[in-house]
Write an enzyme that holds these catalytic residues in place. Structure first.
Site, PDB file in Angstrom:
ATOM      1  N   TYR A   1      49.994  -7.364  -8.712  1.00  0.00           N
ATOM      2  CA  TYR A   1      49.415  -7.583 -10.355  1.00  0.00           C
ATOM      3  C   TYR A   1      49.858  -6.466 -11.256  1.00  0.00           C
ATOM      4  CZ  TYR A   1      45.901  -3.716  -9.934  1.00  0.00           C
ATOM      5  OH  TYR A   1      45.519  -2.486  -9.479  1.00  0.00           O
TER       6      TYR A   1
ATOM      7  N   ARG B   1      58.049  -3.706 -13.382  1.00  0.00           N
ATOM      8  CA  ARG B   1      57.402  -3.120 -12.056  1.00  0.00           C
ATOM      9  C   ARG B   1      56.997  -4.128 -11.284  1.00  0.00           C
ATOM     10  NH1 ARG B   1      52.933   1.338 -12.688  1.00  0.00           N
ATOM     11  NH2 ARG B   1      51.600  -0.007 -13.692  1.00  0.00           N
TER      12      ARG B   1
ATOM     13  N   LYS C   1      52.397  -2.400  -6.394  1.00  0.00           N
ATOM     14  CA  LYS C   1      50.859  -2.754  -7.087  1.00  0.00           C
ATOM     15  C   LYS C   1      50.549  -3.940  -6.445  1.00  0.00           C
ATOM     16  CE  LYS C   1      48.852  -1.679 -11.546  1.00  0.00           C
ATOM     17  NZ  LYS C   1      47.871  -1.081 -10.575  1.00  0.00           N
TER      18      LYS C   1
ATOM     19  N   GLU D   1      47.175  10.515  -5.329  1.00  0.00           N
ATOM     20  CA  GLU D   1      46.484   9.797  -6.668  1.00  0.00           C
ATOM     21  C   GLU D   1      45.122   9.330  -6.829  1.00  0.00           C
ATOM     22  OE1 GLU D   1      48.750   6.143  -7.598  1.00  0.00           O
ATOM     23  OE2 GLU D   1      48.648   5.603  -5.382  1.00  0.00           O
TER      24      GLU D   1
HETATM   25  N1  PDD Z   1      45.705   0.936 -12.396  1.00  0.00           N
HETATM   26  N2  PDD Z   1      47.761   4.717  -9.386  1.00  0.00           N
HETATM   27  C1  PDD Z   1      47.262   3.565  -8.840  1.00  0.00           C
HETATM   28  C2  PDD Z   1      46.787   3.442  -7.683  1.00  0.00           C
HETATM   29  C3  PDD Z   1      46.892   2.779  -9.856  1.00  0.00           C
HETATM   30  O1  PDD Z   1      46.325   1.215  -9.583  1.00  0.00           O
HETATM   31  C4  PDD Z   1      47.330   2.639 -11.306  1.00  0.00           C
HETATM   32  C5  PDD Z   1      46.990   1.835 -12.454  1.00  0.00           C
HETATM   33  C6  PDD Z   1      47.803   3.863 -11.579  1.00  0.00           C
HETATM   34  C7  PDD Z   1      48.430   4.233 -13.125  1.00  0.00           C
HETATM   35  O2  PDD Z   1      49.269   3.317 -13.278  1.00  0.00           O
HETATM   36  P1  PDD Z   1      49.767   3.113 -14.907  1.00  0.00           P
HETATM   37  O3  PDD Z   1      49.903   4.243 -15.711  1.00  0.00           O
HETATM   38  O4  PDD Z   1      51.070   2.288 -14.794  1.00  0.00           O
HETATM   39  O5  PDD Z   1      48.588   2.092 -15.525  1.00  0.00           O
HETATM   40  C8  PDD Z   1      48.219   4.737 -10.367  1.00  0.00           C
HETATM   41  C9  PDD Z   1      45.427  -0.228 -13.197  1.00  0.00           C
HETATM   42  C10 PDD Z   1      45.204   0.516 -14.513  1.00  0.00           C
HETATM   43  C11 PDD Z   1      44.639  -1.053 -12.599  1.00  0.00           C
HETATM   44  O6  PDD Z   1      44.646  -0.832 -11.547  1.00  0.00           O
HETATM   45  O7  PDD Z   1      44.024  -1.762 -13.390  1.00  0.00           O
END
Ligand code: PDD
Length: 290
Positions: free
Chosen positions: A31, A50, A149, A182
């Site tokens: 996703y 991505r 993701k 993270e």
């Molecule tokens: N999450 N790390 C994880 C595990 C994440 O799920 C996310 C993003 C990020 C930050 O990625 P980005 O800057 O590309 O949004 C880091 C999204 C917001 C979610 O799960 O809805």
């Protein structure tokens, strides 16, 4: 609200997927979360890139080309008359017989959910939030690469449960070697003696799109940026800290476990970077570029 489901926009009551969908049975899918500002999906190409990378890493072939996916996102927003929006695009392996073999699923399920963007409370940006370093470790890249993701979010959900139990906003996960990785849905940064630090991709993280842009903004502002492997103590001893993601942008962290970060209020570099980030959003709205 209308939902995009496999090429059609359907009312949400009618947007249904099969109980045999391997996304449901096994968390087999990928996703992206995106944010639209004034009708423009911020950094849409990076998110779609991505998404395709996640697809490749789990050998899920996304049959629709990137342009069609982009159009589908914009059509869903426009059908729902949304300008400032949260966008969740999920692709699961699709329905198939019970069994792990992806070959059982001939057709992936593609879903786009959009919602009006609800601003986060101003207070959390003004005061900062508390986070906790939790016991649940981030998946080892050799087990389930955090670069994917993936719809399979149990690793992060277990960490989130710990954060909730501790009464904090976000959990910070260490990697299997004990270095900072993270948050459950965020990347983490900290500032020490004027330099910016963040765990490197090698620490086993999702390389956030916000993270990358923040590093660019910092370098543009003359702030030294370092990616590496950091211990929990380096975060405890930081002058400033913040978490980032697409929807939150930059959220100051003022307490980690029981340690106050800096003066216990959001720091100046955090503020400067958030201002710079917002300017990047403005520029993107004007030019479609970063
Ligand atoms: N999450 N790390 C994880 C595990 C994440 O799920 C996310 C993003 C990020 C930050 O990625 P980005 O800057 O590309 O949004 C880091 C999204 C917001 C979610 O799960 O809805």
């Amino acid at each position: 609200m209308f939902i995009y489901l496999n090429g059609r926009l359907v009312p949400e009551e009618k947007a249904r997927v099969s109980v045999f969908d391997h996304g449901f049975l096994y968390g087999d899918g990928i996703y992206e979360t995106m944010r639209a500002y004034c009708g423009v999906v911020f950094m849409i190409d990076e998110h779609i890139r991505r998404l395709f990378r996640s697809g490749e890493l789990i050998k899920l072939k996304i049959v629709r080309p990137p342009d069609e996916i982009k159009r589908a996102i914009y059509n869903t927003l426009s059908k729902n008359r949304l300008k400032d929006a949260y966008i969740r695009l999920s692709i699961s392996r699709g329905p198939g017989e019970i069994g792990l073999d992806p070959g059982l699923c001939p057709k992936p399920t593609i879903v786009i959910i959009t919602k009006r963007f609800k601003e986060y409370p101003e207070e959390i940006y003004k005061k900062g939030v508390r986070v906790s370093i939790v016991k649940t470790r981030r998946n080892a890249p050799e087990a389930l690469n955090p670069k994917i993701k993936s719809l399979n979010f149990l690793n992060n959900i277990l960490a989130k449960i710990e954060a909730k139990e501790a009464g904090v906003y976000e959990a910070v996960m260490l990697n299997y070697r004990g270095y900072l990785a993270e948050g459950t849905i965020t990347n983490i940064f900290f500032v020490k003696d004027g330099s910016l630090f963040t765990p490197s991709v090698e620490a086993g993280i999702l390389d956030g799109i916000t993270r990358k842009l923040i590093m660019k903004v910092a370098k543009g502002n003359g702030v030294k940026v370092e990616e590496g492997l950091y211990t929990p103590e380096s975060l405890y001893g930081a002058d400033e800290a913040f978490i980032t993601n697409t929807t939150l942008e930059i959220l100051p962290v003022t307490k980690v476990d029981n340690k106050t970060i800096g003066n216990g209020i959001p720091g100046p570099i955090t503020g400067e970077l958030h201002k710079g980030y917002k300017e990047e959003v403005e520029r993107y709205l004007r030019t479609g570029k970063i």
